[in-house]
Write an enzyme that holds these catalytic residues in place. Structure first.
Site, mmCIF file in Angstrom:
data_model
loop_
_atom_site.group_PDB
_atom_site.id
_atom_site.type_symbol
_atom_site.label_atom_id
_atom_site.label_comp_id
_atom_site.label_asym_id
_atom_site.label_seq_id
_atom_site.Cartn_x
_atom_site.Cartn_y
_atom_site.Cartn_z
ATOM 1 N N GLY A 1 -6.755 19.288 8.193
ATOM 2 C CA GLY A 1 -8.126 18.863 7.971
ATOM 3 C C GLY A 1 -8.586 17.701 8.817
ATOM 4 N N GLY B 1 0.559 1.400 16.549
ATOM 5 C CA GLY B 1 -0.842 1.803 16.641
ATOM 6 C C GLY B 1 -1.512 1.585 15.298
ATOM 7 C CB SER C 1 -8.191 7.791 12.830
ATOM 8 O OG SER C 1 -7.998 8.514 14.031
ATOM 9 C CB CYS D 1 -3.517 14.499 19.907
ATOM 10 S SG CYS D 1 -3.345 15.575 18.475
ATOM 11 C CG ASN D 2 -4.104 19.575 19.339
ATOM 12 O OD1 ASN D 2 -5.322 19.605 19.219
ATOM 13 N ND2 ASN D 2 -3.293 19.652 18.311
ATOM 14 N NE ARG D 3 -9.210 21.531 19.223
ATOM 15 C CZ ARG D 3 -8.892 22.819 19.322
ATOM 16 N NH1 ARG D 3 -9.499 23.560 20.231
ATOM 17 N NH2 ARG D 3 -8.014 23.374 18.526
ATOM 18 C CD GLN E 1 -8.965 14.912 15.601
ATOM 19 O OE1 GLN E 1 -8.969 16.138 15.498
ATOM 20 N NE2 GLN E 1 -7.874 14.235 15.923
ATOM 21 C CB SER F 1 -5.327 22.939 13.951
ATOM 22 O OG SER F 1 -6.623 22.430 13.750
#
Length: 451
Positions: free
Chosen positions: A115, A192, A195, A50-52, A120, A109
């Site tokens: 964790g 949703g 995961s 979500c952020n990379r 991912q 992160s």
């Protein structure tokens, strides 16, 4: 070949760019296939969260590799190359290894120490293996990064330095109130069933919400999550599944909403949220963990609504984490990067050593055959004794140099020793290449090439 990573993350790009550059599962597969088809790359793996968004490759040319990987990221993300380039970072060789190990440990992160990134990375490796885009280098790299991340979490208190995005997001919604106290007795709507949504549902259940409603485009996945939440020995929370068409009605009854879908557009618009506020007695808490965002940012302007999203989490997580634990993890990462580099450099020379020993074995066999032709009267015992003596002499002559050259090759800057060995002994490059393709091990040096 050399390891290269080109990517962008919450540290290098604004949320608005990350949202537009997000990659679906299908797009990730196509990106890997196109990367392999590109001339500079022999292996490829993509890490998209979500952020990379990061593209890893084993390339034979640095500048051509950077240009090709940057272009591929632009093409598959839909963000123009000129706009994307200022936000891209590049890591090469040991720096690329250091970067992935740091990511695996949670040092890079949004919330330090979380964790979830390990899962991912595992998914990224699985995709690369499924599509056969991850070869020996990237398999070794990603598997070792998982081990390094687990080591960091088991040997340090990095977990205490920060929480998962879900936990941290709920803490932001609670605004200083203990999460369990804030969540107790509330009704939660989780949009949703992937995961992240599953993690959110489990976290809410542990926090003490009274009921969880799960909405998903695929009803079966929502029902499966509900089953997990309510099965014997589970959380004990009440839970039920609904269709996405029912979200509006459930929104009016929910106290807290967590949304994390793979949708490319908004799931909750400001007018839908505003409509759900009519007749409510209490505030509505919204946690948007999706990238691109699920919930319209305009809901910030609505009275009685508190929205926490990826962007606000990034700002809130700027507080300094536990410095001692972070320093310990950095020490672990540095040591693991050095060990990985040494192992890769040593492995690089192994095919050359095996080829040398194989050549020596062929020379010995040829000379023994000549000797037998010139001394036909030697009996079986004598021939065996001569053969063993010659092999022992050659083996002893090669032992110290081959052991020492593996040690030297494992040191920084030792990559040239393989070339020197091939030149000194006039080894056939194709023979060395064929040994490399056979994926030799240390046992091969002792057994297959033993003279």
């Amino acid at each position: 070949m050399s390891l290269l990573v080109v990517g962008l993350s919450h540290r290098s790009a604004p949320v608005s760019v990350l949202e537009r550059a997000s990659l679906s599962a299908d797009t990730q597969g196509k990106l890997l296939q196109d990367t392999l088809a590109a001339e500079p790359a022999a292996e490829a793996a993509v890490l998209a969260t979500c952020n990379r968004i990061e593209l890893y490759a084993d390339v034979d040319k640095f500048h051509a590799g950077v240009a090709e990987l940057s272009t591929l990221l632009s093409q598959h993300s839909g963000v123009g190359l000129e706009e994307l380039t200022p936000y891209l970072y590049v890591h090469y060789e040991d720096r690329a290894v250091h970067h992935l190990f740091s990511v695996a440990c949670g040092l890079d992160s949004m919330v330090v120490g979380e964790g979830q990134i390990l899962g991912q990375i595992k998914d990224s490796l699985a995709l690369g293996q499924e599509l056969h885009s991850a070869g020996r280098l990237l398999n070794d790299l990603f598997q070792q990064s998982l081990r390094v991340g687990k080591r960091a979490h088991s040997e340090t208190g990095i977990d205490r330095a920060g929480q998962s995005l879900v936990t941290f997001g709920l803490e932001q919604l609670a605004d200083g109130t203990p999460t369990e106290e804030w969540a107790a007795g509330r009704t939660a709507l989780v949009i949703g069933a992937g995961s992240m949504s599953s993690l959110a549902a489990a976290t809410l259940a542990r926090a003490g919400v009274a009921e969880i409603v799960v909405a998903n485009r695929t009803r079966e996945r929502a029902e499966r999550l509900v089953q997990i939440l309510t099965e014997p020995g589970g959380t004990g929370v009440r839970a039920r599944a609904v269709d996405m068409a029912s979200v509006g009605g459930e929104l009016a009854r929910a106290d807290v909403v967590v949304s994390c879908t793979g949708a490319t557009g908004l799931v909750l618009r400001a007018e839908e949220v505003e409509a759900a506020l009519d007749g409510r007695d209490g505030p509505l808490a919204l946690l948007d963990l999706a990238m691109p965002r699920d919930i319209d940012a305009a809901v910030h302007r609505l009275d009685g609504v508190r929205l926490v999203d990826i962007e606000s989490l990034a700002e809130a997580s700027a507080d300094a984490p536990m410095a001692a634990d972070v320093d310990r993890v950095r020490t672990i990462v540095a040591a693991e990067v050095a060990a990985f580099g040494a192992a890769q450099r040593a492995a690089h020379i192994t095919p050359t050593v095996v080829a040398l020993r194989t050549m020596a074995a062929d020379v010995v066999a040829g000379e023994i055959a000549r000797l037998e032709g010139r001394l036909p009267d030697l009996d079986e015992r004598q021939r065996a004794e001569v053969s063993q003596t010659v092999r022992r002499v050659v083996d002893k002559l090669l032992h110290a140099p081959t052991v020492r050259i593996k040690q030297l090759a494992a040191e920084p800057g030792g990559a040239g020793y393989a070339d020197a060995l091939r030149t000194l002994f006039d080894l056939d490059p194709e023979t060395v290449a064929s040994v490399s393709r056979a994926d030799v091990t240390d046992a091969d040096i002792k057994n297959r090439g033993r003279v």
